[in-house]
Design an enzyme around this catalytic site. Structure first.
Site, PDB file in Angstrom:
ATOM      1  CG  ASP A  25      -0.758  24.237  -8.025  1.00 25.83           C
ATOM      2  OD1 ASP A  25      -1.354  23.185  -8.313  1.00 25.83           O
ATOM      3  OD2 ASP A  25      -0.261  24.455  -6.904  1.00 25.83           O
ATOM      4  CG  ASN A  73       1.995  16.447 -11.488  1.00 21.15           C
ATOM      5  OD1 ASN A  73       2.148  17.388 -12.275  1.00 21.15           O
ATOM      6  ND2 ASN A  73       1.796  16.651 -10.190  1.00 21.15           N
TER       7      ASN A  73
END
Ligand code: IPE
Ligand code: IPE
Ligand code: MG
Length: 241
Positions: A25, A73
């Site tokens: 991330d 996502n």
């Protein structure tokens, strides 16, 4: 310095986690800091992923599971999703040449039916061509969600006609994408966020968590070693004393 020379100061292999999950991330923030489009962060993040995966195998990690794209996502702008899928295509094509020299067994976890057909075909090819490798198992989580994985496992059990009394933790585990693999020992999340974001929620019931302030595209082997050192210091009790 070679890995061999450095090894003396590294956590010995017997104290390393067998199964490591990484939430890759911080790509977007890395790009923003540099005034670049988010996609530039994903490009650099994908390079870091290749380096870290090879390093983990050389270091003796048995299973590495990386979070590349979550079921959530899809909420991102289409252009960003397209660029991530294109990076995945590049990686898959390259892995069929470059990664085949590595002793890494590649697998994909997640619902691949929603991905483009050429990507699904490349994924199957990458899995087949590395199935006999004896080194690390590299699970790449794409269109992966921990809740969706559990729902999928329950559906498979029901369609196989497994009766309620035969549903145990073991049978459920055997129907997960990661069936047969050891439990996750260490979850590592760079980027400064302190959450799982629906990652491996069943598998890391007893994992140790290490959160780091570095953004994924800046992540190095040294950061990984820091996380291993932190892991080796933890006292795992699994409910005992
Ligand atoms: C992780 O980086 C990559 C994916 C989720 C595909 P992000 O894109 O989430 O980066 P941040 O969190 O916005 O910085
Ligand atoms: C988790 O990161 C998913 C991946 C790294 C692929 P996100 O950036 O999507 O997670 P949130 O939205 O910050 O929880
Ligand atoms: Mg993020």
């Amino acid at each position: 310095m070679s890995l061999f020379k450095k090894r003396q100061t590294l956590v010995p292999e017997e104290y390393l986690p067998q199964n490591v999950g990484i939430i890759m991330d911080g790509n977007g923030r890395w790009a923003k800091k540099r005034g670049l489009p988010r996609t530039a962060g994903h490009v650099t993040g994908a390079k870091v992923f290749r380096k870290i995966a090879k390093y983990c195998d050389r270091r003796g990690i048995k299973v590495l599971t990386v979070y590349a794209f979550s079921t959530e996502n899809w909420k991102r702008p289409q252009a960003e999703i397209d660029s991530i899928m294109n990076l995945l295509r590049d990686y898959l094509k390259e892995s069929l040449s470059d990664f085949k020299h590595e002793n890494i067994c590649t697998r994909f976890i997640g619902d691949r039916t929603q991905l483009a057909e050429d990507i699904q075909a490349l994924m199957a090819e990458a899995e087949e061509s590395t199935a006999e490798k004896t080194g690390m198992i590299l699970n790449i989580a794409i269109n992966y969600g921990g809740r969706a994985e559990i729902v999928n496992a329950v559906r498979s059990m029901m369609s196989e006609g497994i009766s309620p009394e035969d549903v145990t933790e073991q049978t459920l585990e055997q129907h997960l994408y990661t069936a047969g693999q050891p439990e996750v020992d260490l979850i590592l999340r760079p980027s400064g966020e302190y959450r799982l974001s629906n990652y491996l929620i069943w598998q890391c019931a007893y994992a140790e968590y290490v959160f780091m302030d570095v953004l994924w595209p800046d992540f190095t082997e040294k950061d990984l070693e820091k996380a291993f050192t932190e892991y080796a210091r933890r006292n795992r009790r699994f409910g005992g004393v």
